[in-house]
Design a protein around this motif. Structure first.
Motif, PDB file in Angstrom:
ATOM      1  N   GLN A  65       0.812  -1.411  -0.074  1.00  0.00           N
ATOM      2  CA  GLN A  65       0.007  -0.048   0.079  1.00  0.00           C
ATOM      3  C   GLN A  65       0.802   1.196   0.029  1.00  0.00           C
ATOM      4  O   GLN A  65       0.505   2.317  -0.675  1.00  0.00           O
ATOM      5  CB  GLN A  65      -0.839  -0.022   1.233  1.00  0.00           C
ATOM      6  CG  GLN A  65      -1.896  -0.951   1.134  1.00  0.00           C
ATOM      7  CD  GLN A  65      -2.842  -0.786   2.360  1.00  0.00           C
ATOM      8  OE1 GLN A  65      -2.666  -0.192   3.394  1.00  0.00           O
ATOM      9  NE2 GLN A  65      -4.233  -1.245   2.115  1.00  0.00           N
TER      10      GLN A  65
ATOM     11  N   THR B  62      -6.840  -6.001   2.091  1.00  0.00           N
ATOM     12  CA  THR B  62      -5.819  -5.173   2.320  1.00  0.00           C
ATOM     13  C   THR B  62      -5.323  -4.750   0.557  1.00  0.00           C
ATOM     14  O   THR B  62      -5.083  -3.562   0.432  1.00  0.00           O
ATOM     15  CB  THR B  62      -4.651  -5.659   3.119  1.00  0.00           C
ATOM     16  OG1 THR B  62      -5.149  -5.917   4.381  1.00  0.00           O
ATOM     17  CG2 THR B  62      -3.456  -4.631   3.524  1.00  0.00           C
ATOM     18  N   GLN B  65      -7.949  -2.637  -1.004  1.00  0.00           N
ATOM     19  CA  GLN B  65      -7.819  -1.134  -0.833  1.00  0.00           C
ATOM     20  C   GLN B  65      -6.692  -0.700  -2.046  1.00  0.00           C
ATOM     21  O   GLN B  65      -7.079   0.442  -2.267  1.00  0.00           O
ATOM     22  CB  GLN B  65      -7.255  -1.007   0.410  1.00  0.00           C
ATOM     23  CG  GLN B  65      -8.121  -1.493   1.618  1.00  0.00           C
ATOM     24  CD  GLN B  65      -7.924  -0.843   2.997  1.00  0.00           C
ATOM     25  OE1 GLN B  65      -6.675  -0.667   3.280  1.00  0.00           O
ATOM     26  NE2 GLN B  65      -8.827  -0.465   3.686  1.00  0.00           N
ATOM     27  N   THR B  66      -5.630  -1.275  -2.125  1.00  0.00           N
ATOM     28  CA  THR B  66      -4.497  -0.627  -3.110  1.00  0.00           C
ATOM     29  C   THR B  66      -5.079  -0.541  -4.544  1.00  0.00           C
ATOM     30  O   THR B  66      -4.894   0.492  -5.101  1.00  0.00           O
ATOM     31  CB  THR B  66      -3.375  -1.449  -2.862  1.00  0.00           C
ATOM     32  OG1 THR B  66      -3.021  -1.804  -1.463  1.00  0.00           O
ATOM     33  CG2 THR B  66      -2.362  -0.812  -3.658  1.00  0.00           C
TER      34      THR B  66
END
Lengths: 76, 76, 76, 76, 76, 76
Positions: A65, B62, B65-66
């Motif tokens: 991220q 996770t 999200q990116t």
């Protein structure tokens, strides 16, 4: 760790960004357990423990991220 | 892993973005345990362990999200 | 999963966004354990394991971040 | 859950935002274990398990990120 | 902790940012277990527990996100 | 909790921001286990459990992301 091992978060491609995220996850272990010999011994165990493999993958995802944001998602 | 497996984070749809996030989560396991044979053997165990299934789902979340941010949430 | 199950991240309300986050968390389990029969059997166990209920809630929270951002927090 | 329980992410103060985050964390458990009777029984156990209390606090923290962003950190 | 130990999140390089993230992760343990003597004793155990080494790496990754954002990813 | 304990996310320094993050992590435990007496008893146990110390540090890190963003990383 006096040498420079992280000069920049910029990478040419998303794939290289993923490799950098993997490196950061490993360095995060290394700063807590600096002995390479001991880490090698421990690695033999966790490489066969799926819960730990998944947890490692989570750490990589968290760093990815950061690296992706730093590279503006390689949109440019 | 010399071949290109992640040329871009762009996907046509949110659903393809979710599939990419799933792939990234798996690659995150693969870089720590490169043996396909061993991963297949391990998979038999964790596929029936709900705690690990939930943890895998968390890693996908996770990465999603990116990927979603990279695609500007497919708003355009 | 050839059918379209995620055409958009847009929802009319925060509550529908939360429901979408819940769905994404479940799909994240499904892609790792595709057998519905086995998931139903496993569900009986983890529904009574608070640690796993909390972990599931965490995955939903992570997806809700994504869905909320995609909807500009339903501010408009 | 046909009734409206999340009409908005807006709250008047950070403290109310934290309370909303707590509510979202609980709903995240409720959607997986809908039986109130069973949740009450389970609660007796995890309220004395610090690992689970910390995990619950983590879910609240994740939701608080979302609620805080939705409220522009109550800066206005 | 009356002394100043965190005057700024700014660092000159990504590498120094990673070191700051590591420090923040350790302070996060210290505020819960203030006894240096006890922490040293405990350290002996977790340094050989790979699950905990990975968890520590995850905390560092989370702080590194914050430090990297604070430094605008060292792009300037 | 009728009293005001979180009037703002603004802090003068990053260090005070970290202290606020620590407080938020503790409140997150408190809302689930409101008995101070019981929390004190439980604390004795987890203060010597490194896995739980690391997990606490992770919750603080998550809240610190929020507090840091709310303060624009104390750049101004």
């Amino acid at each position: 760790m006096a040498e420079t091992w992280l000069p920049t978060l910029k990478t040419a491609t998303p794939q290289e960004g993923f490799e950098l995220a993997t490196k950061l996850a490993r360095i995060g272990v290394k700063v807590t357990q600096p002995s390479a010999e001991l880490r090698d011994k421990l690695r033999a165990a966790y490489e066969q423990d799926t819960a730990q493999l998944i947890a490692s993958s989570h750490v990589i995802a968290t760093h990815f991220q950061t690296v992706a944001a730093a590279n503006n998602y390689w949109r440019d």
